[in-house]
Design an enzyme around this catalytic site. Structure first.
Site, PDB file in Angstrom:
ATOM      1  CB  CYS A   8      -1.007  -0.143   1.250  1.00 42.74           C
ATOM      2  SG  CYS A   8      -0.237   0.193   2.901  1.00 42.74           S
ATOM      3  CB  CYS A  13      -3.499   1.891   7.252  1.00 41.22           C
ATOM      4  SG  CYS A  13      -3.171   3.344   8.275  1.00 41.22           S
ATOM      5  NE  ARG A  14      -4.589   1.616   1.846  1.00 41.09           N
ATOM      6  CZ  ARG A  14      -4.338   2.292   0.847  1.00 41.09           C
ATOM      7  NH1 ARG A  14      -5.462   1.998  -0.104  1.00 41.09           N
ATOM      8  NH2 ARG A  14      -3.413   2.949   0.489  1.00 41.09           N
ATOM      9  CB  SER A  15       0.434  -3.244   2.873  1.00 38.55           C
ATOM     10  OG  SER A  15       1.127  -2.624   3.374  1.00 38.55           O
ATOM     11  CG  ASP A 128      -4.978   5.438   2.279  1.00 42.07           C
ATOM     12  OD1 ASP A 128      -5.170   4.802   3.598  1.00 42.07           O
ATOM     13  OD2 ASP A 128      -4.260   5.580   2.028  1.00 42.07           O
TER      14      ASP A 128
END
Ligand code: 4NP
Length: 153
Positions: A8, A13-15, A128
């Site tokens: 990301c 956060c996301r990855s 995101d």
């Protein structure tokens, strides 16, 4: 060994959520030894003098609330061109990530770069949560994506 690098923008956060959600799914399936799973960033916003930031507090809280174990020592790390030969899959969270993954990795000669949500019937992107502040939505999307990805493996 199937080697997966989730990617990301910031790798806070996301990855990392995807990394630890996928590790948990693989563990629940009793398949830990078949996989090597990491996560990296397209941008160095959260890396200073070579030291990466930890998982963002809200993302960590979200993982904890869902009972997903994660590594407290995980530091944001930058995706590098040399990574291309060392992984089988580079899984991006949104189209902006995919654009920069192609740039950083120098193209995608053997089609290793994919979007996480392309494995789901709906497709699309993982929004995101750094901007949306909706970590639950990100968790749900990432969980659906990882489950669909694992089914292909
Ligand atoms: P991520 O979210 O790409 O899911 O880790 C972000 C985290 C930090 C920033 C942007 C996105 N930032 O601009 O610092």
């Amino acid at each position: 060994m199937i080697k997966i690098c989730f990617v990301c923008l910031g790798n806070i956060c996301r990855s990392p959520m995807a990394e630890f959600i996928m590790k948990d799914m693989v563990h629940q399936a009793g398949r830990d030894r078949e996989f090597y799973i990491v996560s990296k960033a397209t941008h160095s916003d959260n890396i200073w003098n070579g030291t990466g930031a930890p998982i963002y507090r809200n993302a960590a809280d979200c993982l904890r609330a869902h009972g997903i174990p994660f590594d407290d020592d995980k530091e944001a790390a930058l995706l590098k061109r040399g990574d291309y030969d060392n992984f089988d899959y580079f899984i991006g969270m949104d189209n902006n990530n995919l654009y920069f993954m192609n740039k950083i990795l120098g193209g995608d000669s053997v089609h290793k770069i994919h979007a996480l949500m392309e494995y789901t019937p709906e497709g699309g992107e993982v929004a995101d949560p750094w901007y949306t502040r909706n970590f639950e939505q990100a968790y749900n999307d990432i969980t659906r994506g990882c489950a669909a990805l694992l089914k292909t493996m």
